[in-house]
Design an enzyme around this catalytic site. Structure first.
Site, PDB file in Angstrom:
ATOM      1  N   SER A 103       0.857  -1.189   0.000  1.00 52.34           N
ATOM      2  CA  SER A 103       0.000   0.000   0.000  1.00 52.34           C
ATOM      3  C   SER A 103       0.890   1.235   0.000  1.00 52.34           C
ATOM      4  O   SER A 103       2.046   1.185   0.449  1.00 52.34           O
ATOM      5  CB  SER A 103      -0.870   0.026   1.258  1.00 52.34           C
ATOM      6  OG  SER A 103      -1.484   1.293   1.396  1.00 52.34           O
ATOM      7  N   TYR A 134      -1.919  -1.672  10.423  1.00 52.86           N
ATOM      8  CA  TYR A 134      -1.991  -1.787   8.957  1.00 52.86           C
ATOM      9  C   TYR A 134      -0.718  -1.222   8.323  1.00 52.86           C
ATOM     10  O   TYR A 134      -0.116  -1.847   7.443  1.00 52.86           O
ATOM     11  CB  TYR A 134      -3.225  -1.035   8.451  1.00 52.86           C
ATOM     12  CG  TYR A 134      -3.480  -1.193   6.971  1.00 52.86           C
ATOM     13  CD1 TYR A 134      -4.093  -2.332   6.467  1.00 52.86           C
ATOM     14  CD2 TYR A 134      -3.096  -0.203   6.067  1.00 52.86           C
ATOM     15  CE1 TYR A 134      -4.326  -2.475   5.104  1.00 52.86           C
ATOM     16  CE2 TYR A 134      -3.331  -0.343   4.711  1.00 52.86           C
ATOM     17  CZ  TYR A 134      -3.949  -1.485   4.232  1.00 52.86           C
ATOM     18  OH  TYR A 134      -4.175  -1.629   2.884  1.00 52.86           O
TER      19      TYR A 134
HETATM   20  P1  NAD Z   1     -11.588  -6.088  -0.024  1.00 52.74           P
HETATM   21  O1  NAD Z   1     -11.980  -6.048   1.410  1.00 52.74           O
HETATM   22  O2  NAD Z   1     -12.557  -5.618  -1.062  1.00 52.74           O
HETATM   23  O3  NAD Z   1     -11.110  -7.563  -0.412  1.00 52.74           O
HETATM   24  C1  NAD Z   1     -10.251  -8.304   0.416  1.00 52.74           C
HETATM   25  C2  NAD Z   1     -10.612  -9.768   0.311  1.00 52.74           C
HETATM   26  O4  NAD Z   1      -9.678 -10.501   1.122  1.00 52.74           O
HETATM   27  C3  NAD Z   1     -12.022 -10.110   0.826  1.00 52.74           C
HETATM   28  O5  NAD Z   1     -12.713 -10.889  -0.120  1.00 52.74           O
HETATM   29  C4  NAD Z   1     -11.757 -10.884   2.107  1.00 52.74           C
HETATM   30  O6  NAD Z   1     -12.736 -11.883   2.380  1.00 52.74           O
HETATM   31  C5  NAD Z   1     -10.406 -11.499   1.819  1.00 52.74           C
HETATM   32  N1  NAD Z   1      -9.690 -11.871   3.042  1.00 52.74           N
HETATM   33  C6  NAD Z   1      -9.640 -11.190   4.216  1.00 52.74           C
HETATM   34  N2  NAD Z   1      -8.951 -11.879   5.116  1.00 52.74           N
HETATM   35  C7  NAD Z   1      -8.519 -13.022   4.510  1.00 52.74           C
HETATM   36  C8  NAD Z   1      -7.781 -14.148   4.934  1.00 52.74           C
HETATM   37  N3  NAD Z   1      -7.328 -14.237   6.193  1.00 52.74           N
HETATM   38  N4  NAD Z   1      -7.533 -15.136   4.055  1.00 52.74           N
HETATM   39  C9  NAD Z   1      -8.013 -15.059   2.787  1.00 52.74           C
HETATM   40  N5  NAD Z   1      -8.739 -14.035   2.331  1.00 52.74           N
HETATM   41  C10 NAD Z   1      -8.996 -13.027   3.184  1.00 52.74           C
HETATM   42  O7  NAD Z   1     -10.233  -5.255  -0.106  1.00 52.74           O
HETATM   43  P2  NAD Z   1      -9.390  -4.665  -1.341  1.00 52.74           P
HETATM   44  O8  NAD Z   1      -9.504  -3.190  -1.296  1.00 52.74           O
HETATM   45  O9  NAD Z   1      -9.643  -5.381  -2.584  1.00 52.74           O
HETATM   46  O10 NAD Z   1      -7.918  -5.003  -0.785  1.00 52.74           O
HETATM   47  C11 NAD Z   1      -7.084  -5.972  -1.344  1.00 52.74           C
HETATM   48  C12 NAD Z   1      -5.663  -5.665  -0.928  1.00 52.74           C
HETATM   49  O11 NAD Z   1      -5.325  -4.327  -1.331  1.00 52.74           O
HETATM   50  C13 NAD Z   1      -5.433  -5.718   0.580  1.00 52.74           C
HETATM   51  O12 NAD Z   1      -4.175  -6.313   0.838  1.00 52.74           O
HETATM   52  C14 NAD Z   1      -5.415  -4.246   0.971  1.00 52.74           C
HETATM   53  O13 NAD Z   1      -4.691  -4.014   2.137  1.00 52.74           O
HETATM   54  C15 NAD Z   1      -4.761  -3.634  -0.247  1.00 52.74           C
HETATM   55  N6  NAD Z   1      -4.972  -2.204  -0.420  1.00 52.74           N
HETATM   56  C16 NAD Z   1      -6.235  -1.692  -0.510  1.00 52.74           C
HETATM   57  C17 NAD Z   1      -6.373  -0.316  -0.664  1.00 52.74           C
HETATM   58  C18 NAD Z   1      -7.749   0.300  -0.727  1.00 52.74           C
HETATM   59  O14 NAD Z   1      -7.847   1.515  -0.669  1.00 52.74           O
HETATM   60  N7  NAD Z   1      -8.821  -0.464  -0.870  1.00 52.74           N
HETATM   61  C19 NAD Z   1      -5.259   0.521  -0.751  1.00 52.74           C
HETATM   62  C20 NAD Z   1      -4.000  -0.034  -0.657  1.00 52.74           C
HETATM   63  C21 NAD Z   1      -3.869  -1.394  -0.501  1.00 52.74           C
END
Ligand code: NAD
Length: 253
Positions: free
Chosen positions: A139, A153
């Site tokens: 991130s 985080y």
């Molecule tokens: P999201 O919540 O839409 O999707 C995350 C998915 O991961 C969900 O389907 C959830 O069920 C699954 N998950 C959670 N815990 C888990 C586990 N222990 N084992 C397996 N699956 C698990 O989130 P997103 O925005 O798509 O995020 C995906 C990645 O991107 C994450 O690593 C997040 O930290 C990173 N990220 C997101 C953002 C943002 O703004 N959304 C920004 C930077 C980084």
């Protein structure tokens, strides 16, 4: 077809970045192993894809990670791409004083240990396939410091960046590339649940030169490039996809 004949495993494939990436990888010719702790969500994603299986796994559990790699090889005979993308942002994650130890542990277990375990079991499979590409979702907060406190985080994503660099160096001669994808703030469930008021959302938007949150499909496009052979000389990189956030000092009106 940029991923023709490739087998790609995506964690967190049930939602957000993971689901969009699964759809894109599939359209580009990959067989996709859609992994999520939420089995129903993984199945929903798999239904959208041409050649795929859904696997329930909690990436913080070693046995689950071992099983997801086994399932990939069993279904498709090999593994070429590993997208360690699953992650959480706990709404109780705050500053160092307020954040409970259990929130810290759970966040580190999923976001940091999950990447380690994916690699622990995934790298031998990539080696059996003659090499491959690993993409780890970090991130922008790993580089910038967060505007809203989320100590666990932020630390967990810093760990992902450090791990990515080491993995890239150690496995470079095995034809395995390892890169970190650093999304900016996105309009996905994960962030919108955390920024649950207009005030919190606007506080974050202040830092974005483009003046908008990103979309999961914009991150999927970057994951595709890192996963494909088009990025064949790229390893150990921190690939920012952030609407200019990390470049900004003062955001224009
Ligand atoms: P999201 O919540 O839409 O999707 C995350 C998915 O991961 C969900 O389907 C959830 O069920 C699954 N998950 C959670 N815990 C888990 C586990 N222990 N084992 C397996 N699956 C698990 O989130 P997103 O925005 O798509 O995020 C995906 C990645 O991107 C994450 O690593 C997040 O930290 C990173 N990220 C997101 C953002 C943002 O703004 N959304 C920004 C930077 C980084």
């Amino acid at each position: 077809m940029r991923l023709k004949d490739k087998v790609a495993l995506i964690t967190g494939a049930g939602s957000g970045i993971g689901r969009e990436t699964a759809v894109l990888f599939s359209a580009e010719g990959a067989a996709v192993v859609a992994v999520d702790v939420n089995e129903a969500a993984a199945r929903e994603t798999a239904k959208l894809l041409k050649s795929s299986i859904a696997v329930r796994a909690d990436v913080s559990k070693a046995a689950d990670c071992e099983k997801m790699i086994q399932e990939a090889e069993k279904a498709f005979g090999r593994l070429n791409v590993l997208f360690n993308n699953a992650g959480i942002m706990d709404s109780r994650d705050d500053d160092a004083i307020s954040t409970d130890e259990t929130v810290w542990d759970r966040t580190m277990d999923i976001n940091a240990k999950g990447v380690f375990l994916g690699c622990k079991y995934g790298i031998p499979a990539l080696r059996r396939a003659g090499g491959g590409s690993i993409v780890n979702t970090a991130s922008f907060v790993a580089l910038m410091g967060a505007a809203t406190p989320q100590i666990a985080y932020t630390a967990s994503k810093g760990a992902v960046l450090a791990m990515t660099r080491e993995l890239a160096v150690i496995h470079a001669r095995q034809n395995i590339r390892v890169n970190a994808l650093c999304p900016g703030p996105l309009r996905t469930e994960l962030l919108m649940k955390f920024l649950d008021t207009d005030a919190k959302r606007n506080r974050r938007l202040v830092h974005l030169p483009m003046g908008r949150f990103g979309e999961a499909r914009e991150i999927a496009q970057a994951a595709l490039w890192l996963a494909s052979d088009e990025s064949s000389y790229v390893t150990g990189a921190e690939f920012m996809v952030d609407g200019g956030l990390t470049a900004a000092y003062v955001t224009p009106e």
